[in-house]
Design an enzyme around this catalytic site. Structure first.
Site, short mmCIF file in Angstrom:
data_model
loop_
_atom_site.label_atom_id
_atom_site.label_comp_id
_atom_site.label_asym_id
_atom_site.label_seq_id
_atom_site.Cartn_x
_atom_site.Cartn_y
_atom_site.Cartn_z
N CYS A 42 0.89 -1.32 0.04
CA CYS A 42 -0.10 -0.19 -0.24
C CYS A 42 0.71 1.19 -0.05
CB CYS A 42 -0.92 0.11 1.01
SG CYS A 42 -2.36 -1.42 1.01
N HIS B 86 -3.22 7.26 2.36
CA HIS B 86 -3.52 6.07 1.96
C HIS B 86 -5.06 5.83 2.25
CE1 HIS B 86 -3.85 1.95 0.70
NE2 HIS B 86 -3.83 1.54 1.88
N ASN C 119 -10.08 0.00 -0.28
CA ASN C 119 -8.66 0.18 -0.16
C ASN C 119 -8.17 -0.37 -1.50
OD1 ASN C 119 -6.07 -0.04 0.10
ND2 ASN C 119 -6.20 -1.01 2.41
N1 COA Z 1 -18.48 -7.50 9.83
C1 COA Z 1 -18.86 -7.49 11.14
N2 COA Z 1 -18.41 -7.70 12.01
C2 COA Z 1 -16.98 -7.40 11.97
C3 COA Z 1 -16.33 -7.52 10.81
C4 COA Z 1 -17.01 -7.50 9.51
N3 COA Z 1 -16.49 -7.60 8.23
N4 COA Z 1 -15.08 -7.63 10.65
C5 COA Z 1 -14.67 -7.75 12.24
N5 COA Z 1 -15.98 -7.76 12.89
C6 COA Z 1 -16.25 -7.91 14.36
C7 COA Z 1 -15.08 -8.52 15.08
O1 COA Z 1 -15.35 -10.02 14.94
C8 COA Z 1 -15.30 -8.00 16.42
O2 COA Z 1 -16.27 -8.62 17.25
P1 COA Z 1 -16.42 -8.91 18.68
O3 COA Z 1 -16.11 -7.55 19.44
O4 COA Z 1 -17.46 -9.61 19.24
O5 COA Z 1 -15.05 -9.72 18.92
C9 COA Z 1 -15.73 -6.75 16.27
O6 COA Z 1 -16.11 -6.39 14.86
C10 COA Z 1 -14.47 -5.53 16.15
O7 COA Z 1 -13.44 -6.15 15.59
P2 COA Z 1 -12.03 -5.52 15.18
O8 COA Z 1 -11.19 -6.14 14.36
O9 COA Z 1 -11.59 -4.85 16.40
O10 COA Z 1 -12.63 -4.27 14.25
P3 COA Z 1 -12.04 -2.86 13.79
O11 COA Z 1 -12.85 -1.75 14.27
O12 COA Z 1 -10.66 -3.04 14.29
O13 COA Z 1 -12.01 -3.00 12.35
C11 COA Z 1 -10.82 -3.52 10.45
C12 COA Z 1 -11.46 -3.94 11.59
C13 COA Z 1 -10.18 -4.20 9.74
C14 COA Z 1 -11.84 -2.61 9.48
C15 COA Z 1 -9.95 -2.31 10.89
O14 COA Z 1 -9.24 -2.72 11.92
C16 COA Z 1 -8.98 -1.77 9.99
O15 COA Z 1 -9.37 -0.78 9.10
N6 COA Z 1 -7.67 -1.99 9.95
C17 COA Z 1 -6.44 -1.37 9.23
C18 COA Z 1 -6.64 -1.61 7.78
C19 COA Z 1 -5.52 -1.04 7.06
O16 COA Z 1 -5.00 -0.11 7.62
N7 COA Z 1 -4.90 -1.55 5.98
C20 COA Z 1 -3.85 -0.67 5.26
C21 COA Z 1 -2.81 -1.44 5.18
S1 COA Z 1 -3.03 -2.54 3.47
#
Ligand code: COA
Length: 333
Positions: free
Chosen positions: A112, A254, A284
């Protein structure tokens, strides 16, 4: 005054096929509301079956060349994490399809952060006088490496390509790339990876497992790292070029998650209205993310000639990079 790489052309494309949050929620345990509120993404685009990164790169490259009013360049640098094949690099095929002749053309693999890395390579070639003009492309068919069963990644990524033309000129010209900050931390490589298909696995003689070839990401940890490094790196490049944070008109980060973009703005003390947001439309798109956002912002009138612009990217590697430039008058392709 000294020689600099100046932004002279810009073009971007996404494939026509749209994948909405609603469509994903029909096959995965997720909802439109969750994706929208946790990421800001409304939809993303995907290549048709059989489509590849070079198809998008060629289309974006054509537009950027047209926008620059050039028929050819001296060098092509293509940032991608999804090359058409593991080898050869995809850039030579792109150069050939664009009719650019036997010019140097190669890929940059920084996931990325790839576009900012490729931009610095293009600017470096101009500084070293090995090129007068460079086509820098970020292109991805990222949906081709997503595990369709993994809701943690399938909801985030999409396909697309963006390209810029750099030309040699004076460093006080609008569009001159004023400075870069690049970095990496390979000790955290496992946070974003495709475990299989490389020399580590193949030298072991084991047949590749289908699941090893999908993209994997530890989202929560990546989120924290992204906010930290994008804000630090932006600060570093602004210090390098001597621009107080308050003078930055637009920050083009990004496009991974709108919460990341807003956290970065907040940490830097930049009004979040100045952060360009395009991920709602495309998700993304990895190396294509920044040039796609630039093209969208230019078209929407959010980037105006004379604006001080900071670019900042972060991704697998880990790798990150930022750049600063004054926005030029540009015909967008
Ligand atoms: N739909 C519904 N629920 C989801 C889900 C989805 N697609 N993905 C995760 N969850 C749930 C999890 O299981 C968790 O449930 P729990 O609280 O019962 O355990 C809850 O949502 C929170 O999960 P978490 O992983 O903490 O979510 P988050 O708020 O961190 O969001 C991402 C997840 C991936 C969207 C986020 O972490 C993100 O954007 N990360 C960075 C990605 C990035 O920057 N990439 C750039 C480099 S390539």
């Amino acid at each position: 005054m000294s020689r600099a790489a100046v932004l002279a052309g810009l073009g971007a494309v996404v494939p026509p096929r749209e994948i909405t949050n609603q469509m994903l929620s029909e096959r995965l345990d997720t909802t439109d509301a969750w994706i929208r509120t946790r990421t800001g993404i409304l939809k993303r685009h995907a290549v048709e079956p059989g489509g590849a990164t070079s198809d998008l790169a060629v289309a974006a490259g054509e537009k950027a060349l047209k926008s620059a009013g050039l028929a050819t360049v001296d060098l092509v640098v293509l940032a991608t994490a999804t090359p058409d094949h593991p080898l050869p690099g995809t850039a030579p095929a792109v150069a050939a399809r664009l009719g650019l002749g036997h010019i140097p053309a190669f890929d940059v693999a920084a996931v990325c952060a790839g576009f900012v890395y490729a931009l610095s390579v293009g600017a470096g070639a101009i500084a070293a006088r090995t090129a007068e003009t460079v086509l820098v492309i970020g292109a991805e068919a990222f949906t081709s490496i997503l595990n369709p069963q993994d809701r943690g990644t399938a909801i985030l990524f999409g396909d697309g390509a963006g390209a810029v033309v750099l030309r040699a000129d004076e460093d006080d010209e609008p569009g001159a790339l004023a400075g870069f900050d690049l970095g990496s931390d390979g000790s955290l490589a496992e946070l974003i990876s495709i475990p299989g298909g490389g020399s580590r696995q193949r030298s072991g003689g084991l047949p590749p497992d289908q699941d090893d070839s999908w993209f994997t990401m530890q989202g929560r940890e990546v989120f924290t790292q992204a906010v930290t490094h994008m804000s630090r790196s932006t600060k570093a490049v602004l210090e390098k070029v001597g621009w107080p944070v308050a003078t930055v008109d637009r920050i083009v980060g990004h496009q991974a998650n709108v919460r990341i973009l807003h956290s970065v703005s907040e940490l830097l003390g930049i009004d979040k209205e100045r952060a360009v947001v395009h991920l709602d439309q495309v998700g993304n798109t990895s190396a294509a993310s920044i040039p796609l956002a630039l093209a969208a912002a230019a078209e929407r009138g959010e980037l105006l000639a004379g604006h001080r612009v900071a670019l900042t990217a972060f991704g697998g590697g880990l790798a990150w990079g930022s750049a600063a430039l004054v926005w030029p008058e540009l015909a967008t392709g």
